[in-house]
Write a protein that holds these residues in place. Structure first.
Motif, PDB file in Angstrom:
ATOM      1  N   THR A   1       0.810  -1.215   0.000  1.00 60.13           N
ATOM      2  CA  THR A   1       0.000   0.000   0.000  1.00 60.13           C
ATOM      3  C   THR A   1       0.843   1.266   0.000  1.00 60.13           C
ATOM      4  O   THR A   1       0.320   2.356  -0.221  1.00 60.13           O
TER       5      THR A   1
ATOM      6  N   PRO B   1      -7.895   3.014  -2.457  1.00 56.44           N
ATOM      7  CA  PRO B   1      -6.532   2.911  -2.988  1.00 56.44           C
ATOM      8  C   PRO B   1      -6.208   1.484  -3.421  1.00 56.44           C
ATOM      9  O   PRO B   1      -6.993   0.556  -3.222  1.00 56.44           O
ATOM     10  N   ASP B   2      -5.024   1.329  -3.986  1.00 54.40           N
ATOM     11  CA  ASP B   2      -4.586   0.034  -4.487  1.00 54.40           C
ATOM     12  C   ASP B   2      -3.557  -0.601  -3.565  1.00 54.40           C
ATOM     13  O   ASP B   2      -2.795   0.087  -2.873  1.00 54.40           O
ATOM     14  N   THR B   3      -3.542  -1.906  -3.571  1.00 49.27           N
ATOM     15  CA  THR B   3      -2.445  -2.695  -3.009  1.00 49.27           C
ATOM     16  C   THR B   3      -1.720  -3.313  -4.187  1.00 49.27           C
ATOM     17  O   THR B   3      -2.313  -4.011  -5.003  1.00 49.27           O
TER      18      THR B   3
ATOM     19  N   LYS C   1      -1.631  -2.918 -12.163  1.00 53.92           N
ATOM     20  CA  LYS C   1      -2.008  -3.736 -11.015  1.00 53.92           C
ATOM     21  C   LYS C   1      -2.215  -5.191 -11.400  1.00 53.92           C
ATOM     22  O   LYS C   1      -1.838  -6.103 -10.645  1.00 53.92           O
TER      23      LYS C   1
ATOM     24  N   TYR D   1      -2.062   4.708  -5.810  1.00 48.01           N
ATOM     25  CA  TYR D   1      -2.986   4.461  -6.917  1.00 48.01           C
ATOM     26  C   TYR D   1      -2.184   4.121  -8.165  1.00 48.01           C
ATOM     27  O   TYR D   1      -1.221   4.821  -8.500  1.00 48.01           O
TER      28      TYR D   1
ATOM     29  N   ARG E   1      -1.668   6.618   0.774  1.00 51.27           N
ATOM     30  CA  ARG E   1      -2.352   5.792  -0.213  1.00 51.27           C
ATOM     31  C   ARG E   1      -1.568   5.746  -1.517  1.00 51.27           C
ATOM     32  O   ARG E   1      -0.799   6.655  -1.820  1.00 51.27           O
TER      33      ARG E   1
END
Length: 273
Positions: free
Chosen positions: A88, A262-264, A124, A118, A116
């Motif tokens: 993250t 948000p993205d991991t 991704k 993105y 965060r």
């Protein structure tokens, strides 16, 4: 990720350890293509407020990739390479205009905590190198009676699309372990759909550094790419690449501005060099 070609060619291991003559005889040394004699070399720069470095294990300490502040309504966004981000990124620290030579003010614009990350869906899901960019959101800080965001202090570069071949850009980057940034101003060209430039001296740590160009009639700078993309930025210190910024970079930007989930991010893996 950018490779420290000069170090490897000099007889050092990829991790920086000296190789014994028995394990790496001269005849076994890798063949490293040389930069053209006309290729310029990046020079040490005094730095700019919008460009800094990321610290993943606390500050002070070793820094990793380069990042830069981008202009936004929220005043709290950074741009870096997608392959620089894993997990993250929460808790990472950004130090704009980092100056490791100064014992008094190594962080002249403060230390900012990442909250965060993105990335583009294609990065991704499959680490598509045409989408090797990430936007990080950092927390504000209390300055007296008000909350201040990083852009309030440093200003921000205007997120823009990929440069046309021949566009002059300046890349400001922090190589791994460096106390000061390097910079180089050169024209861009295309390689297999990836924007590229030739300037020697960009190695590990330079990934994520912004490609800045002038905006006519303005003192602001446009950011048209970051070192990344093909081979996660390039296999050699004298040629650097970027993903081609398209409308997709604005889609990631809009998610960050709106505070979407948000993205991991999974680690990028091999650069293919």
């Amino acid at each position: 990720m950018k490779r420290v070609i000069a170090t490897i060619a000099a007889g050092l291991g990829a991790a920086g350890t000296v190789l014994g003559a028995a394990t790496a005889p001269a005849s076994a040394a890798p063949s490293v293509p040389s930069a053209r004699s006309t290729t310029p070399t990046a020079s040490t720069s005094p730095g700019v407020p919008t460009v800094g470095t990321l610290f993943t294990d606390g500050f002070p300490g070793g820094h990793s990739c380069t990042a830069s502040v981008i202009a936004s309504p929220t005043h709290d966004l950074l741009l870096t390479a997608g392959h620089c981000v894993s997990g993250t990124a929460a808790g990472w620290l950004f130090v704009p205009a980092y100056d490791g030579t100064s014992a008094i003010r190594p962080a002249p614009y403060g230390v900012w905590r990442v909250e965060r990350a993105y990335v583009a869906p294609r990065w991704k899901s499959v680490h598509d190198t045409q989408y090797d960019y990430a936007i990080l959101q950092v927390a504000g800080q209390r300055h007296g009676w008000r909350t201040v965001q990083v852009q309030d202090l440093t200003g921000g570069n205007v997120l823009s699309t990929a440069p046309q071949p021949g566009t002059e850009i300046t890349d400001v980057a922090y190589n791994g372990g460096a106390s000061r940034p390097v910079s180089c101003t050169v024209p861009t060209y295309l390689t297999d759909g990836y924007p590229a430039f030739d300037c020697d001296g960009y190695v590990g740590g330079s990934s994520g550094s912004p490609w800045l160009s002038a905006i006519p009639g303005s003192q602001l700078k446009a950011v048209r790419g970051v070192i990344g993309g093909l081979h996660q930025g390039g296999c050699y210190s004298y040629t650097s690449y970027s993903s081609s910024f398209t409308s997709e970079v604005y889609a990631v930007y809009n998610r960050a501005v709106s505070g979407s989930a948000p993205d991991t991010v999974t680690p990028a893996g091999s650069d293919g060099c």
